[in-house]
Write an enzyme that holds these catalytic residues in place. Structure first.
Site, PDB file in Angstrom:
ATOM      1  N   LYS A  39       1.062  -1.155  -0.004  1.00 49.34           N
ATOM      2  CA  LYS A  39       0.042   0.112   0.069  1.00 49.34           C
ATOM      3  C   LYS A  39       0.873   1.178  -0.034  1.00 49.34           C
ATOM      4  CE  LYS A  39      -0.009   0.890   4.755  1.00 49.34           C
ATOM      5  NZ  LYS A  39      -0.609   1.212   5.900  1.00 49.34           N
ATOM      6  N   THR A  40       2.021   1.306   0.757  1.00 49.55           N
ATOM      7  CA  THR A  40       2.850   2.311   0.707  1.00 49.55           C
ATOM      8  C   THR A  40       3.207   2.780  -0.652  1.00 49.55           C
ATOM      9  OG1 THR A  40       3.702   1.674   2.817  1.00 49.55           O
ATOM     10  CG2 THR A  40       4.909   3.482   1.695  1.00 49.55           C
ATOM     11  N   ASP A 226      -3.888   7.557   5.292  1.00 49.12           N
ATOM     12  CA  ASP A 226      -3.375   6.199   5.251  1.00 49.12           C
ATOM     13  C   ASP A 226      -3.868   5.701   6.644  1.00 49.12           C
ATOM     14  OD1 ASP A 226      -1.865   3.940   4.963  1.00 49.12           O
ATOM     15  OD2 ASP A 226      -0.034   4.997   5.512  1.00 49.12           O
ATOM     16  N   GLU A 227      -3.840   4.470   6.979  1.00 50.82           N
ATOM     17  CA  GLU A 227      -4.080   4.024   8.040  1.00 50.82           C
ATOM     18  C   GLU A 227      -5.685   4.370   8.635  1.00 50.82           C
ATOM     19  OE1 GLU A 227      -2.468   1.546   9.125  1.00 50.82           O
ATOM     20  OE2 GLU A 227      -0.376   1.718   8.826  1.00 50.82           O
ATOM     21  N   GLN A 257      -6.629  -4.442  10.897  1.00 48.21           N
ATOM     22  CA  GLN A 257      -5.387  -3.992  11.622  1.00 48.21           C
ATOM     23  C   GLN A 257      -5.791  -2.791  12.432  1.00 48.21           C
ATOM     24  OE1 GLN A 257      -1.461  -4.145   9.687  1.00 48.21           O
ATOM     25  NE2 GLN A 257      -2.597  -4.706   7.875  1.00 48.21           N
ATOM     26  N   ARG A 606       4.049  -9.043  10.362  1.00 48.89           N
ATOM     27  CA  ARG A 606       5.149  -8.298  10.468  1.00 48.89           C
ATOM     28  C   ARG A 606       6.376  -9.141   9.838  1.00 48.89           C
ATOM     29  NH1 ARG A 606       2.964  -4.256   9.550  1.00 48.89           N
ATOM     30  NH2 ARG A 606       1.071  -5.732   9.572  1.00 48.89           N
TER      31      ARG A 606
END
Length: 736
Positions: A39-40, A226-227, A257, A606
């Site tokens: 996504k980044t 974002d997030e 998340q 992660r």
DNA sequence: ATTATTGATTTTTTT
DNA sequence: AATCAATAAT
């Protein structure tokens, strides 16, 4: 298309969905981006695409990230795609930093007189304590810390004292509302804002000044967040308003998340995005480029048990990879030894330490792991814990700096006045603060002139000269922040004061001051116009992971919350026990339990190459030893997906699963016939019929005993004192 | 009035 | 273990 055409450059190497995310033009867009789905990359390429292909001026794009570090990295990547000048012009940062910037621009509209100062949780608590004291006896007895968290929670729900009071009944609520009003008044009187205010005041700025809202809504042709799964109601309100003119809102997030509910994050923001923004387009990125198949299997197996989710399964075509290992240790030290042993093994096999992360639910778990790593001579670094800028010695000096910039800041004044001690105490501070309010002047001026105004106090002269010192710096705005810290620390002989405290770690504390100077120097070099106010602002909004640099050659230890958005080749998820992960506080609330499960999901995803899961059977907690069942999350993983150590089985490994309220049956535990081998003392012993004697409270009736041995806690009703919970070692117990 | 000492209380995550 | 409030000592 020529190879250097921005179009092809910016779409190169992206999969189909990612491309759609980058190329999407006008209108609302929700990108459901699974962990590790790139996504980044989509975000940065989208930003570059908007500028390079659609010709949007960078100054007219707003991008909100979760940490300032994430903003910095994204800016760098965009700079790589577009050039430094364009990247610099983008509006980019966290909600808090962007909103603070807006607030400062329009602060006169909100009634601020001088320099807006951000109060952190500790500052808030100390102001609340002060306010409680000033309100007098009827409010005494409340814990300032509790009031602070209640107020913050209420602010997160966008309540004000009135609506908070009407929302429920009871003297406690009325009392908090009263304290809240007084707190708010005092905060404003000293140009202070707390973290929640930064968002709420931005909303209010827009609400009460429609023309200002309109100006920014028109200005930002595109808004990216974002997030998004961790935004709260106020942040949603801000986003909605900023996107109200052009409607070009793009949010990226993953409902699986969402891990900040306790801080006011509202998962319905992402779940209901399509209702909030008409004709929204939704893209799902489920292909994972980060982890191996086995790691994803485990993450999917656990998160599947959540109900409140959009529902997705992340996948990879990169193969199964190494087995995921589970280790069940006897106690936390054994667990730590195992982690250290495995890290050594990895390093021995050529892995560099900075590719390894050890994750845990609570900071307290870091200690045994650190000790094991030290014994194994493994270089490591802990993220967070007592945050650097929260340390007493750092905050002491920050108080001096804050007073230069904002001499109305009473919290900093009281703090600076007492460190170092100079013969003046609380009472003298109270008098100076009162004198300043009375004469409508600032605290430094009041301290200097207090003696002339008839204020008494033994330590007043020393205080006055310290205030003069700070006043003398006010004119020297060009003095770099790090020079300022050095000079002040020298003039007040802060090092000498630390030394005189005779604390064993005073040298460490002084080292932190020197580290702080270096940090300020770094700030001065990185910013074009680095002034004191800017430095203080940056420090106030500093995130624990903001200074996390890769390539230090050290393994990283941190909480799962801090690990959000990061990735490592090798990841240890430790402390997988009922009551720890998931944490006690979540066990009786299905929604909080789902948040713990999302936390586990974040932890597992992660890992790129290798994932180690571990827990222990007995864990020492502050006052007692807890026998622990393994985490229910382990029970949700099919056994064949895990490679347990041979001796994990010999411990009689099994996950004890408690039925969840109102939820479908849980997956079966691994094996029903496994019985726990270690017999534990029952945690609650009936103490009926016993009499307890206490030095202070006298004799009383024992109601119950929690735990066993001298560290047990005993609930006793003492005539005239009420019910007290006291450590057993402080009591004499007798049969009545 | 200020500082030092004692005694009690606490268990999560943080912009 | 560490922090905070109440109490004692200076």
């Amino acid at each position: 298309m020529p190879p250097d055409d921005p179009r092809s450059l910016l779409l190169d190497g992206l999969n189909d969905v990612q491309r759609q995310g980058v190329e999407h033009g006008d209108g609302a867009l929700l990108i459901l981006a699974g962990a590790g789905s790139g996504k980044t990359r989509v975000l940065t390429h989208r930003l570059a695409h908007l500028v390079a292909v659609h010709g949007i001026p960078p100054t007219r794009i707003l991008a909100v990230t979760f940490t300032n570090k994430a903003a910095g990295e994204m800016r760098e990547r965009v700079a790589g795609l577009l050039g430094i000048e364009d990247a610099r012009q983008l509006w980019m940062g966290t909600f808090h930093s962007i909103c603070l910037r807006l607030l400062k621009r329009h602060q006169e509209r909100l009634g601020f007189r001088g320099t807006m100062t951000v109060f952190d949780v500790e500052d808030q608590t100390s102001l609340i304590r002060q306010v409680v004291k000033e309100l007098g006896s009827e409010e005494s007895g409340v814990r300032a810390r509790d009031v602070q968290s209640t107020i913050s929670a209420a602010k997160n729900l966008m309540l004000d004292p009135d609506s908070f009071e009407q929302n429920g009944i009871g003297p406690a609520r009325r009392r908090i509302a009263r304290i809240w009003r007084a707190y708010e008044a005092r905060l404003r009187a000293q140009d202070g804002v707390d973290f929640d205010d930064i968002l709420l005041l931005t909303l209010r700025l827009f609400e009460t000044n429609p023309e200002i809202q309109q100006r920014y809504a028109e200005r930002f042709l595109h808004v990216l967040v974002d997030e998004y799964q961790d935004t709260n109601r106020a942040q949603f309100g801000i986003v909605r308003r900023l996107a109200s003119h052009h409607g070009n809102i793009c949010v990226v997030g993953d409902d699986d998340q969402s891990i900040y509910r306790w801080r006011g994050a509202d998962i319905t923001n992402i779940l209901e995005f399509e209702r909030h923004f008409a004709a929204a387009r939704v893209l799902r990125m489920e292909q994972n480029y980060r982890s191996t198949g086995r790691i994803l299997d485990i993450a999917n197996a656990v998160i599947r048990n959540n109900r409140g989710r959009k529902g997705k399964t992340i996948w990879t075509d990169r193969g199964q990879g190494d087995p995921v290992r589970l280790h069940v240790a006897e106690d936390e030290e054994a667990e730590a030894r195992e982690v250290a042993r495995r890290i050594e093994e990895e390093i021995g096999a050529g892995r560099s330490p900075e590719e390894i992360a050890v994750l845990y639910r609570t900071h307290a778990q870091s200690r045994p792991i650190e000790e094991a790593l030290i014994r194994g001579r493994i270089a490591y670094r802990v993220v967070g814990g007592v945050a650097f800028y929260q340390r007493r010695e750092v905050k002491d000096l920050l108080a001096y700096l804050r007073l230069i910039v904002n001499p109305l800041d009473e919290v900093s004044f009281r703090r600076a006045a007492l460190a170092p001690r100079r013969g003046a105490g609380e009472t003298t501070c109270d008098r100076i603060v009162a004198a300043a309010r009375e004469r409508d002047t600032d605290l430094l001026v009041a301290a200097v002139h207090a003696a002339d105004w008839g204020v008494a106090g033994r330590g007043l002269p020393a205080l006055a000269s310290a205030a003069e010192l700070l006043l003398s710096y006010r004119g020297e705005a060009d003095l770099a922040p790090h020079r300022l810290i050095e000079e002040i620390a020298g003039r007040i002989d802060y090092r000498g004061w630390l030394q005189r405290t005779q604390e064993s770690d005073w040298e460490d504390r002084w080292a932190h001051v020197l580290e702080m100077v270096e940090g300020a120097r770094g700030y001065g070099e990185s910013e074009e116009q680095a002034d004191l106010a800017g430095y203080l602002e940056q420090v106030a909004l500093y995130a624990q992971t903001d200074d996390l640099r890769a390539g230090e050659g050290r393994a990283i230890l941190m909480t799962v919350h801090n690990a959000k958005g990061l990735e490592y080749e090798v990841v240890f998820v430790t402390g997988l026990e009922e009551g720890l992960f998931p944490h006690f506080s979540s066990l009786d609330d299905p929604e909080e339990l789902e948040e713990e499960r999302r936390l586990f999901y974040v932890a597992a995803t992660r890992a790129r190459q290798r994932l180690f899961l571990s827990g222990c059977r007995v864990r020492r907690r502050i006052n007692f030893v807890a026998g622990a069942d393994l985490s229910r999350f382990l029970g949700e993983i099919p056994r064949e997906m895990l490679e347990a150590d041979p001796y994990a089985g010999s411990f009689g490994f099994r996950a004890r699963l408690r039925p969840l309220r109102g939820r479908p049956a849980e997956p079966e535990p691994f094996s029903e016939e496994d019985e726990p081998i270690v017999e534990r003392e029952p945690s609650v012993v009936s103490g009926a019929g016993l009499v307890a004697r206490h030095v202070r409270y006298g004799t009383g009736q024992v109601l119950r005993i929690d735990g066993a041995g001298d560290r047990a806690r005993v609930e006793v009703r003492f005539p005239g004192w009420g019910v007290k919970r006291i450590l057993r070692s402080y009591l004499k117990l007798e049969e009545s």
